[in-house]
Design an enzyme around this catalytic site. Sequence first.
Site, short mmCIF file in Angstrom:
data_model
loop_
_atom_site.label_atom_id
_atom_site.label_comp_id
_atom_site.label_asym_id
_atom_site.label_seq_id
_atom_site.Cartn_x
_atom_site.Cartn_y
_atom_site.Cartn_z
N HIS A 108 0.84 -1.20 0.00
CA HIS A 108 0.00 0.00 0.00
C HIS A 108 0.87 1.25 0.00
CE1 HIS A 108 -3.79 -2.25 1.54
NE2 HIS A 108 -3.45 -2.54 0.30
N GLU A 303 -6.70 17.68 10.99
CA GLU A 303 -6.54 17.29 9.58
C GLU A 303 -7.61 18.00 8.77
OE1 GLU A 303 -6.09 13.05 7.54
OE2 GLU A 303 -8.19 13.45 8.03
N GLU A 448 -4.95 17.10 1.31
CA GLU A 448 -4.94 16.76 2.73
C GLU A 448 -3.81 17.50 3.43
OE1 GLU A 448 -6.75 12.28 2.06
OE2 GLU A 448 -4.75 12.49 2.95
N ARG A 450 -1.91 17.88 7.23
CA ARG A 450 -1.72 17.43 8.62
C ARG A 450 -0.45 18.09 9.18
NH1 ARG A 450 -2.43 10.99 8.22
NH2 ARG A 450 -1.37 11.27 6.24
C1 LIG Z 1 -4.84 4.77 1.53
C2 LIG Z 1 -3.51 5.00 2.16
C3 LIG Z 1 -3.38 5.84 3.24
C4 LIG Z 1 -2.14 6.06 3.82
N1 LIG Z 1 -2.07 6.86 4.91
C5 LIG Z 1 -0.89 7.10 5.48
C6 LIG Z 1 -0.80 7.90 6.62
O1 LIG Z 1 -1.80 8.36 7.16
N2 LIG Z 1 0.44 8.16 7.13
C7 LIG Z 1 1.57 7.61 6.58
O2 LIG Z 1 2.65 7.87 7.08
N3 LIG Z 1 1.50 6.82 5.51
C8 LIG Z 1 0.32 6.56 4.94
N4 LIG Z 1 0.26 5.75 3.86
C9 LIG Z 1 1.51 5.24 3.29
C10 LIG Z 1 1.96 3.94 3.97
O3 LIG Z 1 2.21 4.15 5.34
C11 LIG Z 1 3.26 3.45 3.34
O4 LIG Z 1 3.13 3.36 1.96
C12 LIG Z 1 3.73 2.12 3.91
O5 LIG Z 1 5.08 1.90 3.52
C13 LIG Z 1 2.89 0.98 3.39
O6 LIG Z 1 3.09 -0.17 4.18
P1 LIG Z 1 3.00 -1.59 3.48
O7 LIG Z 1 2.96 -2.64 4.51
O8 LIG Z 1 1.93 -1.60 2.47
O9 LIG Z 1 4.44 -1.61 2.77
P2 LIG Z 1 4.83 -1.97 1.28
O10 LIG Z 1 4.12 -1.05 0.34
O11 LIG Z 1 4.70 -3.41 1.03
O12 LIG Z 1 6.37 -1.55 1.29
C14 LIG Z 1 6.76 -0.19 1.39
C15 LIG Z 1 8.28 -0.12 1.63
O13 LIG Z 1 8.57 -0.72 2.87
C16 LIG Z 1 9.53 -1.74 2.69
N5 LIG Z 1 9.29 -2.79 3.68
C17 LIG Z 1 8.14 -3.47 3.90
N6 LIG Z 1 8.35 -4.37 4.89
C18 LIG Z 1 9.64 -4.24 5.28
C19 LIG Z 1 10.47 -4.90 6.23
N7 LIG Z 1 10.01 -5.89 6.98
N8 LIG Z 1 11.74 -4.51 6.36
C20 LIG Z 1 12.23 -3.51 5.60
N9 LIG Z 1 11.52 -2.86 4.68
C21 LIG Z 1 10.23 -3.22 4.52
C22 LIG Z 1 9.30 -2.22 1.27
O14 LIG Z 1 10.40 -2.90 0.74
C23 LIG Z 1 9.08 -0.89 0.59
O15 LIG Z 1 10.32 -0.27 0.39
C24 LIG Z 1 -0.97 5.46 3.28
C25 LIG Z 1 -1.10 4.60 2.21
C26 LIG Z 1 -2.34 4.36 1.65
C27 LIG Z 1 -2.45 3.44 0.50
#
Ligand SMILES: Cc1cc2nc3c(=O)[nH]c(=O)nc-3n(C[C@H](O)[C@H](O)[C@H](O)COP(=O)(O)OP(=O)(O)OC[C@H]3O[C@@H](n4cnc5c(N)ncnc54)[C@H](O)[C@@H]3O)c2cc1C
Length: 641
Positions: A108, A303, A448, A450
């Site tokens: 995500h 927000e 947005e 914040r």
């Molecule tokens: C609808 C929506 C709302 C969001 N709202 C917010 C918010 O309010 N605040 C905010 O800060 N962010 C927000 N995000 C962004 C989100 O926090 C980041 O994109 C986060 O990295 C996604 O986590 P994921 O598990 O999907 O990681 P992934 O998308 O799977 O990975 C993201 C990154 O993290 C790395 N990663 C994943 N797991 C590990 C691990 N175990 N060790 C090392 N690296 C790792 C991956 O390799 C990649 O580089 C939002 C995203 C979406 C889609």
Amino acid sequence: MASNPPSHDPSRRSFIRTSALVCASVWLPVFRVLPGTAMADTGGGGCPEPPNFPTGIAVFKQAYRNWSGEISIDAIWTATAATPQDVVTLANWAHANGWRIRPRGMAHNWSPITVDPDATCASPTLLVDTTTNLTAVSVDTAASPPTVTAQTGISMEAFHSALQAAGLGVTNCPAPGDLTLGGVLAIDGHGTSVPAVGELPMPGHTYGTISNLLRAVTAVVWDSDTQAYVLRTFQRSDPEMAALCVHLGRAFLVEATLQAGANTRLRCESFRTYSAADLFAAPGSGSTGKTFSDFLDESGRVETILFPFTDNPWLKVWTITPEPPLESREVSSPFNYPFSDSIPLEVSQLVAAITTGAVWLTPAFGAAQALAVDAGLTANQARDLWGWSKDLLLYIRPTTLRVTANGYAVSCRRADVQRVISEFHAKYIQLQQTYRDRGNYPMNSAVEIRVCGLDHPEDCLVPGAQVPLLSALRPWPQHPAWDTAVWFDILSIPGTPTANEYYTELEEWIYANYVGDYAGVRVEWSKGWAYTAAGGHTSDETLGVRIPASFSVGMAADADFRAAVDMLDRLDPFRIFSTRFLDRLMPRSADLNADGIVESGDLSNLLLDWGSPAGPADLNTDGSVNGGDIGEMLLRWGERA
Ligand SMILES: Cc1cc2nc3c(=O)[nH]c(=O)nc-3n(C[C@H](O)[C@H](O)[C@H](O)COP(=O)(O)OP(=O)(O)OC[C@H]3O[C@@H](n4cnc5c(N)ncnc54)[C@H](O)[C@@H]3O)c2cc1C
């Protein structure tokens, strides 16, 4: 009114294609193409199996799609780590076989930091799913401050639930529950919070990012004694933690220990009655209405979500409120705005019309989104909610509209927050009008805003805690008065015509406007930035100059952007935890010339990027390649090609 663009317009065609793809995939989870048994597959269609794959670890081809669908790979080799030791095994396998490993959480994310968008199942890149098994969590309430230790594939909802069950919580956090802890830590995940006037910080909490709560991590790192990747635990005071707190996926964390503080009861009020003109008014403009800063002073947690061509944003204000107010509805679970997690028919019809070219419907779409919020707040009695922090701070489900977004954090003095926001809003309105005058509507979803405090390492109660070097909320030593950062995100349906032009123009303005002693800009790693007409993450200047400068100017040489990259390289000298994009954003020191610029003719990296013709035997212990080996490698690459 703008006329319908001619159907032969290539940008429109690609918009329709992209949008159709995105809309078609909007609600689907990422799917597994060939479950578990895929190793028996010969990998026809140019998908050779990962060679010499360790037995006992599940591997299969699976589709990968990031949040907005802008990165969409039909099939890529993916493994499921059952234990942290499996990740070690995979790392050593990757090192021996010239492959790269990418930790994958919920996918995500927007920025291309998990996998390069042009990767295929023929790329020597293995995604490692953490979400299936690496989900253990335990809370130590006897520790001072209390701590939570979790494996990094745990969902944030499960993480917060474990805290809540132990009477603990955080001050701010990302809004979705379906992110992994590993994903959130990689990109300095955050919500919105600064101290209200008179509010005393609570022990164990931070107004900065989740990464600033870290006390220890266990990562898979290179061990030069054993010449192998191993598990190692780092305490927050260890020098390496400066780079590991926020690392963009240039490391693989399997477990993390974070501190937590006493849980709080929050009241979250939603307002639709305050105008953007008042909330975002310039200081001294004579506006008499309540401003964003007024709400910050009162409650500290604010927000705004402003839909295009509408006057009043959806204003959310969270206030620490120990006892239930009479007017509030008590909630005992998160995600209390179901109307923002699904799209009403009229709104989806507008999305369909806009994505098939009727961009002039954007103002109607903005109004419809705002109306849907009004109706939803009323129907769900959601204007005034009260409950435990988790139930108010988690409010986005994965079924929400899948839009793309840019993202920046502007650091400044708390006293300048209103100026920062008012200038941004004025620019937004001016661009909206300029583009509309040309018949263009690049932004069709919300803006947005914040506000957070910075990642002061003192908040982490470990003596000698390291500063998270790559956090957007890292303090600025040259500007000790900057204590606050304003997050700006502008959302739009992926592929909207002229969006890249718009995002580029806005980015230029942001970097030109927030300068000097007044304010400084960093990118929000998980979102879109470094725009050119070719899209996000493509601008050489932002990637190569602005981003490194924002983590370097005025900072000690042993604590700047380069120092962080070098630390990550020492932990992973072979860069098995990297991508071509990350190599470009974070080049090796050895690849920089005296100006800090990467030599375009850097053959060894080029070779590694082209599908790793080099095996580990070609690499020195620091991951570099001897000049004399390059001719040999070129020959081998030519034979393979
Ligand atoms: C609808 C929506 C709302 C969001 N709202 C917010 C918010 O309010 N605040 C905010 O800060 N962010 C927000 N995000 C962004 C989100 O926090 C980041 O994109 C986060 O990295 C996604 O986590 P994921 O598990 O999907 O990681 P992934 O998308 O799977 O990975 C993201 C990154 O993290 C790395 N990663 C994943 N797991 C590990 C691990 N175990 N060790 C090392 N690296 C790792 C991956 O390799 C990649 O580089 C939002 C995203 C979406 C889609």
